[in-house]
Design a protein around this motif. Structure first.
Motif, PDB file in Angstrom:
ATOM      1  N   ALA A  55      -4.637   1.911  -1.293  1.00 36.53           N
ATOM      2  CA  ALA A  55      -4.435   1.058  -2.740  1.00 36.53           C
ATOM      3  C   ALA A  55      -3.368   1.495  -3.595  1.00 36.53           C
ATOM      4  O   ALA A  55      -2.956   0.153  -4.415  1.00 36.53           O
ATOM      5  CB  ALA A  55      -6.033   0.145  -3.230  1.00 36.53           C
ATOM      6  N   ASP A  56      -3.637   2.306  -4.152  1.00 30.08           N
ATOM      7  CA  ASP A  56      -2.387   2.759  -5.288  1.00 30.08           C
ATOM      8  C   ASP A  56      -1.943   4.402  -5.520  1.00 30.08           C
ATOM      9  O   ASP A  56      -2.220   5.151  -4.059  1.00 30.08           O
ATOM     10  CB  ASP A  56      -3.471   2.888  -6.681  1.00 30.08           C
ATOM     11  CG  ASP A  56      -4.637   3.354  -6.798  1.00 30.08           C
ATOM     12  OD1 ASP A  56      -4.099   5.039  -5.777  1.00 30.08           O
ATOM     13  OD2 ASP A  56      -5.578   3.180  -7.391  1.00 30.08           O
ATOM     14  N   LYS A  65       0.810  -0.994  -0.404  1.00 24.05           N
ATOM     15  CA  LYS A  65       0.248   0.327  -0.142  1.00 24.05           C
ATOM     16  C   LYS A  65       0.928   1.376  -0.002  1.00 24.05           C
ATOM     17  O   LYS A  65       2.199   1.106   1.021  1.00 24.05           O
ATOM     18  CB  LYS A  65      -0.929   0.224   1.212  1.00 24.05           C
ATOM     19  CG  LYS A  65      -2.541  -1.189   0.944  1.00 24.05           C
ATOM     20  CD  LYS A  65      -3.009  -1.326   2.198  1.00 24.05           C
ATOM     21  CE  LYS A  65      -4.065  -1.660   1.443  1.00 24.05           C
ATOM     22  NZ  LYS A  65      -5.416  -1.232   2.709  1.00 24.05           N
TER      23      LYS A  65
END
Length: 109
Positions: A32-33, A12
């Motif tokens: 998440a990105d 993460k």
């Protein structure tokens, strides 16, 4: 300064807001990105001057900490623990003063 980084184990993305002395003032949740973490930094910059966006808390151990919330109520970042309420207020003032113009250092590149 904001430091954008990726954890080694769960992949993460996170950011820390650091004071000039290198001490971490506030840390983000995991994203998440990378684009999510970058949006978190921008939200932090945008909301950091509004005192009503800071939630002041006292932990069970008597230490003080705060969270910065976005307009939608989501927590953008959380502080470290402070031994005094005055220390926590100084941390909040530091975020208000520095976050809006802080540079972003991307440690993932």
């Amino acid at each position: 300064m904001f430091e954008l980084f990726q954890s080694e184990n769960n992949q993460k993305f996170y950011f820390n807001l650091k004071a000039k002395n290198g001490q971490i003032i506030m840390s983000s949740q995991g994203y998440a990105d990378k684009s999510g973490a970058k949006n978190g930094v921008e939200s932090c910059k945008k909301n950091s001057t509004d005192d009503s966006k800071f939630e002041r808390k006292t932990a069970k151990n008597g230490k003080f900490h705060f969270s910065l919330k976005a307009g939608n109520g989501q927590i953008i970042g959380s502080s470290q623990m402070y031994s005094s309420e005055a220390g926590m207020e100084n941390g909040i003032e530091s975020v208000k003063k520095n976050a809006g113009s802080a540079e972003v250092k991307d440690l993932t590149e």
